[in-house]
Design a protein around this motif. Structure first.
Motif, PDB file in Angstrom:
ATOM      1  N   GLU A   1      92.940 126.974  68.614  1.00 21.86           N
ATOM      2  CA  GLU A   1      92.629 126.305  69.885  1.00 21.86           C
ATOM      3  C   GLU A   1      92.485 127.319  71.010  1.00 21.86           C
ATOM      4  O   GLU A   1      91.578 127.209  71.844  1.00 21.86           O
ATOM      5  N   TRP A   2      93.392 128.295  71.036  1.00 19.73           N
ATOM      6  CA  TRP A   2      93.322 129.307  72.097  1.00 19.73           C
ATOM      7  C   TRP A   2      92.004 130.071  72.007  1.00 19.73           C
ATOM      8  O   TRP A   2      91.279 130.191  72.994  1.00 19.73           O
ATOM      9  N   ASN A   3      91.720 130.603  70.831  1.00 18.72           N
ATOM     10  CA  ASN A   3      90.524 131.429  70.663  1.00 18.72           C
ATOM     11  C   ASN A   3      89.232 130.629  70.722  1.00 18.72           C
ATOM     12  O   ASN A   3      88.166 131.207  70.960  1.00 18.72           O
ATOM     13  N   GLY A   4      89.308 129.357  70.558  1.00 17.96           N
ATOM     14  CA  GLY A   4      88.127 128.508  70.633  1.00 17.96           C
ATOM     15  C   GLY A   4      87.989 127.871  71.998  1.00 17.96           C
ATOM     16  O   GLY A   4      87.410 128.441  72.919  1.00 17.96           O
ATOM     17  N   GLU A   5      88.608 126.725  72.143  1.00 22.39           N
ATOM     18  CA  GLU A   5      88.369 125.939  73.359  1.00 22.39           C
ATOM     19  C   GLU A   5      89.005 126.519  74.621  1.00 22.39           C
ATOM     20  O   GLU A   5      88.395 126.469  75.694  1.00 22.39           O
ATOM     21  N   HIS A   6      90.199 127.085  74.538  1.00 21.19           N
ATOM     22  CA  HIS A   6      90.867 127.548  75.762  1.00 21.19           C
ATOM     23  C   HIS A   6      90.211 128.798  76.344  1.00 21.19           C
ATOM     24  O   HIS A   6      89.983 128.877  77.554  1.00 21.19           O
ATOM     25  N   VAL A   7      89.917 129.768  75.482  1.00 20.63           N
ATOM     26  CA  VAL A   7      89.227 130.971  75.960  1.00 20.63           C
ATOM     27  C   VAL A   7      87.857 130.598  76.519  1.00 20.63           C
ATOM     28  O   VAL A   7      87.445 131.094  77.571  1.00 20.63           O
ATOM     29  N   ALA A   8      87.159 129.705  75.839  1.00 25.68           N
ATOM     30  CA  ALA A   8      85.833 129.275  76.313  1.00 25.68           C
ATOM     31  C   ALA A   8      85.932 128.584  77.679  1.00 25.68           C
ATOM     32  O   ALA A   8      85.111 128.827  78.566  1.00 25.68           O
ATOM     33  N   ALA A   9      86.950 127.742  77.854  1.00 24.26           N
ATOM     34  CA  ALA A   9      87.120 127.043  79.130  1.00 24.26           C
ATOM     35  C   ALA A   9      87.427 128.034  80.254  1.00 24.26           C
ATOM     36  O   ALA A   9      86.867 127.933  81.354  1.00 24.26           O
ATOM     37  N   LEU A  10      88.298 128.980  79.985  1.00 16.34           N
ATOM     38  CA  LEU A  10      88.621 129.990  81.000  1.00 16.34           C
ATOM     39  C   LEU A  10      87.397 130.840  81.330  1.00 16.34           C
ATOM     40  O   LEU A  10      87.174 131.191  82.499  1.00 16.34           O
TER      41      LEU A  10
ATOM     42  N   LYS B   1      93.348 135.990  80.900  1.00 17.76           N
ATOM     43  CA  LYS B   1      92.823 135.592  79.589  1.00 17.76           C
ATOM     44  C   LYS B   1      93.000 136.733  78.593  1.00 17.76           C
ATOM     45  O   LYS B   1      93.471 136.528  77.463  1.00 17.76           O
ATOM     46  N   SER B   2      92.657 137.925  79.005  1.00 21.41           N
ATOM     47  CA  SER B   2      92.782 139.097  78.144  1.00 21.41           C
ATOM     48  C   SER B   2      94.243 139.383  77.799  1.00 21.41           C
ATOM     49  O   SER B   2      94.591 139.618  76.629  1.00 21.41           O
ATOM     50  N   MET B   3      95.107 139.354  78.798  1.00 15.64           N
ATOM     51  CA  MET B   3      96.521 139.626  78.583  1.00 15.64           C
ATOM     52  C   MET B   3      97.141 138.585  77.654  1.00 15.64           C
ATOM     53  O   MET B   3      97.866 138.936  76.716  1.00 15.64           O
ATOM     54  N   LEU B   4      96.854 137.322  77.882  1.00 17.35           N
ATOM     55  CA  LEU B   4      97.415 136.259  77.038  1.00 17.35           C
ATOM     56  C   LEU B   4      96.900 136.347  75.604  1.00 17.35           C
ATOM     57  O   LEU B   4      97.651 136.105  74.655  1.00 17.35           O
TER      58      LEU B   4
END
Length: 88
Positions: A52-61, A29-32
């Protein structure tokens, strides 16, 4: 008569693997996130993807990582409980 219990070494190994999985998700998550931040990409698609990445995807991970961490702790506790019960 049924005997309940678990193989302590297997439970400890499971706890370690779950912990490692949690760490791997955090690392990826950090690297991406860093790669995405450093990517030259402009426009509405880029903005949408970053949001989307900084919101839902990071939160899901983060939720998956936390669930693995909790499972790791539970497996480790269960191993400890099993060791205590077996030594009685």
């Amino acid at each position: 008569m049924a005997i309940w219990g678990a193989d302590v070494s297997q439970l400890k190994a499971l706890g370690s693997k779950l912990q490692a999985g949690s760490q791997e998700i955090d690392n990826q998550k950090s690297m991406l996130t860093k790669v995405l931040a450093g990517t030259q990409w402009m426009g509405p698609d880029a903005d949408k993807f970053r949001n989307e990445w900084n919101g839902e995807h990071v939160a899901a991970l983060t939720r998956v990582s936390q669930a693995l961490q909790q499972a790791s702790q539970q497996a480790t506790r269960n191993a400890s409980d099993q060791e205590s019960a077996s030594s009685r």
